[in-house]
Design a protein around this motif. Structure first.
Motif, short mmCIF file in Angstrom:
data_model
loop_
_atom_site.label_atom_id
_atom_site.label_comp_id
_atom_site.label_asym_id
_atom_site.label_seq_id
_atom_site.Cartn_x
_atom_site.Cartn_y
_atom_site.Cartn_z
N UNK A 126 7.89 5.68 -3.94
CA UNK A 126 7.57 4.47 -3.36
C UNK A 126 8.94 3.72 -3.21
N UNK A 127 9.85 3.64 -4.24
CA UNK A 127 10.88 2.88 -4.38
C UNK A 127 12.05 3.09 -3.11
N UNK A 128 12.00 4.34 -2.72
CA UNK A 128 13.05 4.74 -1.82
C UNK A 128 12.43 4.66 -0.33
N UNK A 129 11.51 5.15 -0.22
CA UNK A 129 10.56 5.44 0.96
C UNK A 129 10.04 4.29 1.63
N UNK A 130 9.32 3.34 0.75
CA UNK A 130 8.65 2.17 1.18
C UNK A 130 7.65 2.40 2.25
N UNK A 131 6.62 3.27 1.74
CA UNK A 131 5.76 3.81 3.00
C UNK A 131 4.83 2.57 3.35
N UNK A 132 4.88 1.58 2.65
CA UNK A 132 3.78 0.65 3.00
C UNK A 132 4.59 -0.66 3.49
N UNK A 133 5.54 -0.35 3.87
CA UNK A 133 6.49 -1.79 4.42
C UNK A 133 5.60 -2.46 5.87
N UNK A 134 5.63 -3.54 5.86
CA UNK A 134 6.59 -4.71 4.81
C UNK A 134 6.21 -4.89 3.61
N UNK A 135 4.94 -4.21 3.25
CA UNK A 135 4.28 -4.66 1.86
C UNK A 135 5.06 -3.57 0.90
N UNK A 136 5.09 -4.27 -0.57
CA UNK A 136 5.20 -3.17 -1.50
C UNK A 136 4.00 -2.91 -2.23
N UNK A 137 4.07 -1.80 -2.91
CA UNK A 137 2.97 -1.22 -3.37
C UNK A 137 2.32 -2.21 -4.50
N UNK A 138 3.03 -3.00 -4.90
CA UNK A 138 2.34 -4.06 -5.88
C UNK A 138 1.79 -5.07 -5.01
N UNK A 139 2.34 -5.31 -3.87
CA UNK A 139 1.53 -6.38 -3.20
C UNK A 139 0.23 -5.91 -2.54
N UNK A 140 0.14 -4.70 -2.41
CA UNK A 140 -1.01 -3.92 -1.69
C UNK A 140 -2.05 -3.54 -2.93
N UNK A 141 -1.82 -4.07 -4.13
CA UNK A 141 -2.73 -4.00 -5.28
C UNK A 141 -2.32 -2.99 -6.28
N UNK A 142 -1.09 -2.15 -6.11
CA UNK A 142 -0.65 -1.50 -7.11
C UNK A 142 -1.04 -0.12 -7.04
N UNK A 143 -2.20 0.10 -6.30
CA UNK A 143 -2.62 1.83 -6.17
C UNK A 143 -2.95 2.05 -4.47
N UNK A 144 -2.26 2.70 -4.01
CA UNK A 144 -2.19 3.06 -2.81
C UNK A 144 -3.30 4.14 -2.22
N UNK A 145 -4.02 4.68 -3.39
CA UNK A 145 -5.05 5.80 -3.07
C UNK A 145 -4.91 6.88 -3.68
N UNK A 146 -5.17 8.11 -3.05
CA UNK A 146 -5.16 9.31 -3.70
C UNK A 146 -3.99 9.85 -4.27
N UNK A 147 -3.02 9.52 -3.96
CA UNK A 147 -1.67 9.95 -4.73
C UNK A 147 -1.74 9.30 -5.98
#
Length: 586
Positions: A342-363
């Motif tokens: 998450x820190x390197x690839x930032x797959x949720x950009x422009x959001x961070x994982x924390x901004x998306x609620x801290x849990x992105x799903x099945x991963x």
């Protein structure tokens, strides 16, 4: 690249109720004189002339015939005169049998076979009473309760169950119709049992990697904003600016988590119509539009991410896919590997994982679910059988038509313009394309149009900001804009809005939705600041909207075709008793 989902619960509503178990007895196999092209039937349902529900016993591990036996439930729907059979799975992975009535209406001419995947519903279900996906410790506890046998509740084993049911019914071959996660089952079945596969129809593809494991998608994607982008040539840039604005100046009515939650709703008419224009307006100092969408999304019903049935889903989702962590690593190391990703690839950009609620799903959930067995759904680098294949892909789906075409270059692609997920269950033209394929897979349609609206370029603040309509009185244009804004909220595809019974007007007043009477009441509603509109809108079964309104003190009647992607819109009516016809731009 990681692709995860934050909307797994969205597909659960209405699907978790499981019908009572049914029973069926076995009958002796037919005599040796039966046709050699048809497997000898060993189940009583093979002789049925109407819907028959039954069970078969299968090994827990198909590589070890002496392993524990489990029960697998199925429904067989023979059709008079049918010469082919469809094996269907509606996705999830969820219990399939509760979806049988809908699948029967969709597949209405062929024999229909629905097999409940092992671990779900009536097929030896996995169950953990205290399971809550928001509490990682309950996932780890559930994995411990299920134990080592949980390794075998995966797609590679489930499709072997499906083929065993096919054989027990004496069906020589099937066309596999898979929806969403059902496309994983379909790809696995076709690759593992090519000799019994007559064709494949995939709706809302979940693709697999070259190593045979599934790719879990991201459902909140800013790149899909471009499909409805009329107010900006670069909507992703607009949204990046919006995220920065809300970071710097938090809005009590729109958190970044709420903003993130709006993106998966782009396929819904209200959000697709308004989200880009609302983002642009917010950056220009007009926050009402985006706040209205955020409030509606916050009130929309959601499926709780807890319950015993999630044990089966975890077994499939975690066992069938690969994530950015080592499948053989302990949970703590998996967590570290995922956080580094998450820190390197930032797959949720422009959001961070924390901004998306801290849990992105099945991963995040699968970090805590052991997957020690090598069990790709599709054998690595397996070839798809040389059978007719078609894939339906909605513009707003997880995997767009362009992505699907790259994965199935020799199959037919049905682009569902403006469509979202599971289009064959919700879009009439996609359903007809499926039926055409099942009847004659030679040359299915290449596209169908599911659009029921036109995106808004911008939101006016005053009547003078409204578009010109051939010299039509501004009060009429304001009345129509106000009425059209209300009507789109009753669009059949606007799932987030349909539960709302009333809503404040954009800039004042109140909307009241009476779905039983198919009317919308407007009480001093201000779509623009300087024209208040009151009255009633009626929605006809033919899709025509008619309104009797008072706008700026003038009596206005309107009639126009609603839920159609028209711009301009043909409108007829009267102003102060004087009739008019006009074409009013969106």
């Amino acid at each position: 690249m990681l692709r995860t989902t934050v909307t797994a619960a969205a597909v659960l509503a209405g699907l978790l109720a499981v019908p009572p178990p049914s029973s069926a007895s076995s009958v002796p196999p037919p005599p040796p004189s039966a046709s050699p092209a048809i497997p000898p039937s060993t189940h009583a349902c093979a002789a049925a002339t109407q819907r028959c529900e039954g069970r078969i016993s299968v090994p827990l591990d198909w590589d070890d015939p002496g392993s524990e036996r489990i029960d697998v439930a199925f429904a067989w729907v023979p059709r008079k005169g049918a010469t082919s059979t469809v094996l269907a799975n509606p996705g999830g992975p969820l219990p399939a049998l509760p979806m049988l009535p809908m699948l029967e209406r969709t597949v209405d001419r062929q024999n229909l076979l629905v097999v409940e995947p092992r671990g779900l519903g009536e097929s030896s279900p996995l169950s953990c009473p205290d399971l809550d996906l928001n509490r990682p410790e309950t996932i780890a506890s559930c994995a411990g309760q299920v134990g080592a046998r949980g390794r075998f509740f995966t797609t590679d084993q489930a499709v072997a169950d499906m083929d065993a049911v096919r054989k027990a019914l004496g069906v020589p071959e099937v066309t596999f119709y898979g929806i969403s996660y059902g496309t994983v089952f379909a790809q696995a079945y076709a690759a593992r049992f090519p000799e019994s596969t007559a064709g494949v129809f995939l709706d809302s593809l979940v693709p697999v990697r070259k190593d045979g494991y599934a790719i879990e998608p991201i459902r909140s994607r800013t790149d899909l904003l471009g499909l409805t982008c009329r107010s900006s040539r670069d909507c992703e840039a607009t949204w990046s600016a919006l995220v920065r604005r809300l970071r710097d100046r938090p809005d009590a009515e729109i958190s970044l988590k709420t903003l993130w939650s709006l993106l998966p709703r782009l396929s819904e008419p209200v959000f697709g119509r308004e989200l880009n224009a609302a983002a642009t307006a917010y950056l220009r100092g007009d926050p009402l539009l985006l706040r209205r969408l955020a409030a509606a999304a916050a009130k929309a019903p959601t499926q709780p991410l807890r319950g015993p049935q999630f044990a089966g889903m975890l077994a499939y989702k975690c066992g069938d896919a690969k994530f950015p962590f080592d499948r053989d690593a302990p949970a703590a190391e998996r967590r570290r590997q995922l956080d580094r990703f998450y820190a390197v690839k930032r797959p949720l950009r422009p959001f961070t994982v924390a901004e998306a609620g801290g849990v992105t799903g099945w991963a995040d959930w699968c970090v805590h679910w052991p997957t020690p067995r090598k069990n790709p759904p599709v054998p690595p680098r397996a070839d798809h059988p040389d059978v007719p294949t078609a894939t339906a892909a909605g513009d707003y789906d997880t995997h767009t038509p362009a992505e699907v075409a790259r994965r199935f270059p020799h199959g037919s692609l049905l682009r569902v313009v403006g469509g979202g997920h599971s289009t064959t269950l919700s879009v009439p033209c996609a359903r007809e394309a499926l039926r055409a394929f099942l009847a004659d897979p030679g040359e299915p349609p290449r596209s169908c149009d599911a659009r029921t609206y036109r995106p808004i370029a911008s939101f006016p603040r005053t009547a003078e900001d409204l578009p010109e309509a051939g010299g039509l009185d501004r009060r009429v244009v304001a009345a129509f804009a106000t009425a059209a804004d209300a009507v789109v909220r009753r669009n059949p595809g606007s799932g987030s809005y349909r539960p709302l019974k009333e809503e404040p007007g954009l800039r004042g007043g109140k909307l009241v939705f009476d779905d039983g009477a198919a009317v919308i009441r407007l009480e001093d509603v201000r779509f623009v600041n300087d024209v208040a509109v009151s009255g009633q809108i009626s929605l006809g079964r033919d899709g025509t909207a008619t309104a009797r309104l008072t706008a700026g003190g003038a009596e206005v009647t309107l009639s126009w075709p609603a839920f159609r992607p028209l711009d301009p819109v043909p409108v007829s009516g009267s102003l102060g008793g004087q009739p008019f016809t006009a074409r009013i731009p969106v």
